[in-house]
Design an enzyme around this catalytic site. Structure first.
Site, PDB file in Angstrom:
ATOM      1  N   ASP A  53      26.340  39.417  19.323  1.00  0.00           N
ATOM      2  CA  ASP A  53      26.813  40.628  18.630  1.00  0.00           C
ATOM      3  C   ASP A  53      28.123  40.323  17.919  1.00  0.00           C
ATOM      4  OD1 ASP A  53      28.198  40.427  21.158  1.00  0.00           O
ATOM      5  OD2 ASP A  53      28.832  42.513  20.967  1.00  0.00           O
ATOM      6  N   GLU A  59      29.188  41.754  23.980  1.00  0.00           N
ATOM      7  CA  GLU A  59      30.533  41.249  24.302  1.00  0.00           C
ATOM      8  C   GLU A  59      31.603  42.052  23.587  1.00  0.00           C
ATOM      9  OE1 GLU A  59      34.219  39.117  24.546  1.00  0.00           O
ATOM     10  OE2 GLU A  59      33.214  39.636  22.699  1.00  0.00           O
TER      11      GLU A  59
HETATM   12  N1  BES Z   1      35.947  35.635  21.252  1.00  0.00           N
HETATM   13  C1  BES Z   1      36.792  36.758  21.461  1.00  0.00           C
HETATM   14  C2  BES Z   1      37.925  36.478  22.417  1.00  0.00           C
HETATM   15  C3  BES Z   1      38.905  35.396  22.029  1.00  0.00           C
HETATM   16  C4  BES Z   1      39.147  35.053  20.710  1.00  0.00           C
HETATM   17  C5  BES Z   1      39.598  34.770  23.013  1.00  0.00           C
HETATM   18  C6  BES Z   1      40.058  34.056  20.399  1.00  0.00           C
HETATM   19  C7  BES Z   1      40.530  33.797  22.716  1.00  0.00           C
HETATM   20  C8  BES Z   1      40.746  33.429  21.393  1.00  0.00           C
HETATM   21  C9  BES Z   1      35.942  37.904  21.976  1.00  0.00           C
HETATM   22  O1  BES Z   1      34.766  38.071  21.226  1.00  0.00           O
HETATM   23  C10 BES Z   1      36.696  39.197  21.815  1.00  0.00           C
HETATM   24  O2  BES Z   1      36.999  39.551  20.704  1.00  0.00           O
HETATM   25  N2  BES Z   1      36.978  39.898  22.910  1.00  0.00           N
HETATM   26  C11 BES Z   1      37.567  41.193  22.834  1.00  0.00           C
HETATM   27  C12 BES Z   1      37.420  41.908  24.133  1.00  0.00           C
HETATM   28  C13 BES Z   1      36.272  42.875  24.189  1.00  0.00           C
HETATM   29  C14 BES Z   1      36.299  43.650  25.480  1.00  0.00           C
HETATM   30  C15 BES Z   1      36.139  43.764  23.006  1.00  0.00           C
HETATM   31  C16 BES Z   1      39.038  41.089  22.561  1.00  0.00           C
HETATM   32  O3  BES Z   1      39.704  40.122  22.958  1.00  0.00           O
HETATM   33  O4  BES Z   1      39.538  42.011  21.908  1.00  0.00           O
HETATM   34 MN    MN Z   2      33.813  36.286  20.922  1.00  0.00          MN
HETATM   35 MN    MN Z   3      35.360  39.146  19.324  1.00  0.00          MN
END
Ligand code: BES
Ligand code: MN
Ligand code: MN
Length: 458
Positions: free
Chosen positions: A88, A152
């Site tokens: 996603d 995710e």
């Molecule tokens: N891949 C990201 C997280 C990420 C990006 C970690 C770059 C470290 C470096 C992940 O898809 C993401 O965006 N996670 C969200 C959390 C989620 C609960 C919406 C975030 O970090 O905002």
């Molecule tokens: Mn991600």
């Molecule tokens: Mn992300």
């Protein structure tokens, strides 16, 4: 890993075409308008995993979007790698800021521009192609299981229950994830920590209806004014967060740990230039690397209310809203921080307004071990393909499910990401370097080889 470079050279155009097909599917999990597309992305992956040589590939339904599962068990007595990723993507809005349409992948300056190119389709798909290579060349050295989810970006709400219900099927020795960034293409690094998250929506109500701002202005609380003041009060003059108890559980790093962290290459001028800011901002007493890696934060993600249309309308609005996120660090707990926020927010609201605090999803922070055979296997793999030892770093983002893998499945994770922080994740013009895509495909087989070898020894 004999012939991995040749294999990539021979098949590079097909790999790219396949990724482009996946990127064309607008699998935005946050917006129900894209529901069919999210399911289509799951179908697409199932077919590609089967073609690559996975067995028992299945689209596992959940109460939300499905989880794509597939595996190749070559010998149950060998170690098993569980590959996790997500198909996603974040909403592409605002569309008008994109230089090319978000769901029509375009190559410019050796980079793939598309929503999801880096986060996480491009990175997740490297694993499918690396697996294909190991299968076709008869070099898969251990077992592999794929678990690719479609929620995710909206908090992985159904993946926890899926893990609990499928403990046996998900038995493995390590989780391997490519969904994070490196310092730079010439400075490989591996994240050894992720921040947690508390995400909250607030609603502030003043009068029972929108009012004429001249007739009533000055005599009734304006909920937007009040909300702005409440939000502003949540940081003090040192940019510390003022919620009582907010820092109570934060693990402070030792002076030597902090010194080691700050040895990582970081150019503040380039950082400012890239972002178009004259000065950085943050908690007093901490460097930018520390502020984004080991310190918690509070940020408004969106704020709205009143009149925002063309021209002017003189109105004293009835309601104001904001979405607020707090990034958490070890040993903070998402539930505890959410309830501290709620109590504080309700307490600082003046009697002239009513407030409602609605908690959204959350997630716990994690640190991953650097002495685990899988971390060492990843570090050696990157050293082989980049010619440089990767630096362990703390990532500022969140992948809430990583803490759950440990809690529910007893599994540690390795965050072998190949993106860059400057890839514009979640922003307009998200991109992923062709270098990064192919380098990832080249590195992953070495991870498998090193991991299988290290597990044999231990
Ligand atoms: N891949 C990201 C997280 C990420 C990006 C970690 C770059 C470290 C470096 C992940 O898809 C993401 O965006 N996670 C969200 C959390 C989620 C609960 C919406 C975030 O970090 O905002
Ligand atoms: Mn991600
Ligand atoms: Mn992300």
């Amino acid at each position: 890993m004999q012939g991995v470079k040749n294999y990539i050279n021979e098949h590079q155009q097909r790999f790219l075409n396949e990724l482009f097909d996946l990127l064309r599917i607008p699998s935005v999990s946050a917006n129900p308008d894209f529901k069919d597309d999210v399911f289509e992305a799951a179908e697409f992956l199932k077919t590609r995993l089967e073609e690559a040589g996975a067995d028992h590939v299945e689209i596992c339904p959940t109460d939300g979007y499905p989880i794509v599962y597939g595996e190749k068990i070559i010998d149950p007595s060998l170690p098993t790698v569980l590959v996790y990723g997500h198909y996603d993507v974040q909403p592409a809005d605002p569309y008008d800021l994109w230089h090319s349409p978000p769901f029509e992948p375009t190559i410019k300056n050796e980079k793939i521009y598309a929503r999801g190119s880096a986060d996480d389709k491009g990175q997740m798909y490297m694993h499918v192609k690396a697996f294909e290579f190991m299968m076709r060349s008869n070099q898969l050295p251990c077992n592999v299981k794929f678990m690719i989810e479609g929620e995710e970006e909206v908090g992985s709400g159904n993946l926890g229950p899926f893990c609990i219900a499928n403990k046996d099927r998900l038995k493995a020795d390590i989780v391997l994830i490519s969904d994070t960034s490196m310092i730079a293409n010439e400075v490989p690094s591996i994240d050894v920590g992720l921040r947690g998250l508390s995400y909250i929506e607030v609603e502030v109500t003043g009068p029972n209806r929108d009012l004429h701002s001249g007739v009533y202005g000055g005599g009734v609380a304006n909920p937007i004014n009040i909300l702005a003041k409440m939000i502003a009060s949540m940081h003090d003059e040192n940019n510390h967060i003022t919620i009582p108890g907010f820092y109570d559980d934060v693990i402070e790093l030792s002076a030597s740990e902090r010194a080691a962290m700050n040895e990582a290459p970081f150019n503040l001028d380039e950082y400012k230039d890239d972002l178009g800011v004259k000065e950085v901002w943050g908690e007093k007493g901490f460097t930018t690397i520390e502020r984004t890696g080991i310190r918690p934060t509070l940020d408004v993600n969106g704020i709205w209310g009143g009149y925002t249309g063309e021209g002017s309308k003189t109105v004293l609005p009835s309601k104001a809203f904001a979405k607020i996120s707090m990034r958490l660090v070890p040993n903070q707990s998402s539930d505890k921080i959410t309830s501290l926020f709620k109590n504080h927010f309700e307490k600082i609201a003046p009697p002239s307004v009513k407030v409602v605090v609605k908690p959204h999803h959350g997630g716990e922070p994690v640190v991953t071990p650097t002495d685990h055979p899988a971390y060492l296997a990843a570090a050696d793999a990157m050293e082989t393909t980049f010619g440089k030892k990767p630096i362990p770093t703390r990532g500022g983002g969140s992948i809430p499910i990583v803490a759950l893998f440990e809690k529910e499945l007893g599994l540690k994770s390795v965050l072998m990401g190949f993106g860059l922080d400057s890839d514009a994740l979640h922003s307009p013009n998200e991109h992923y370097g062709l270098f990064n895509f192919y380098k990832g495909i080249e590195t992953i087989p070495y991870f498998f080889e090193n991991f299988a070898a290290r597990m044999k020894k231990s």
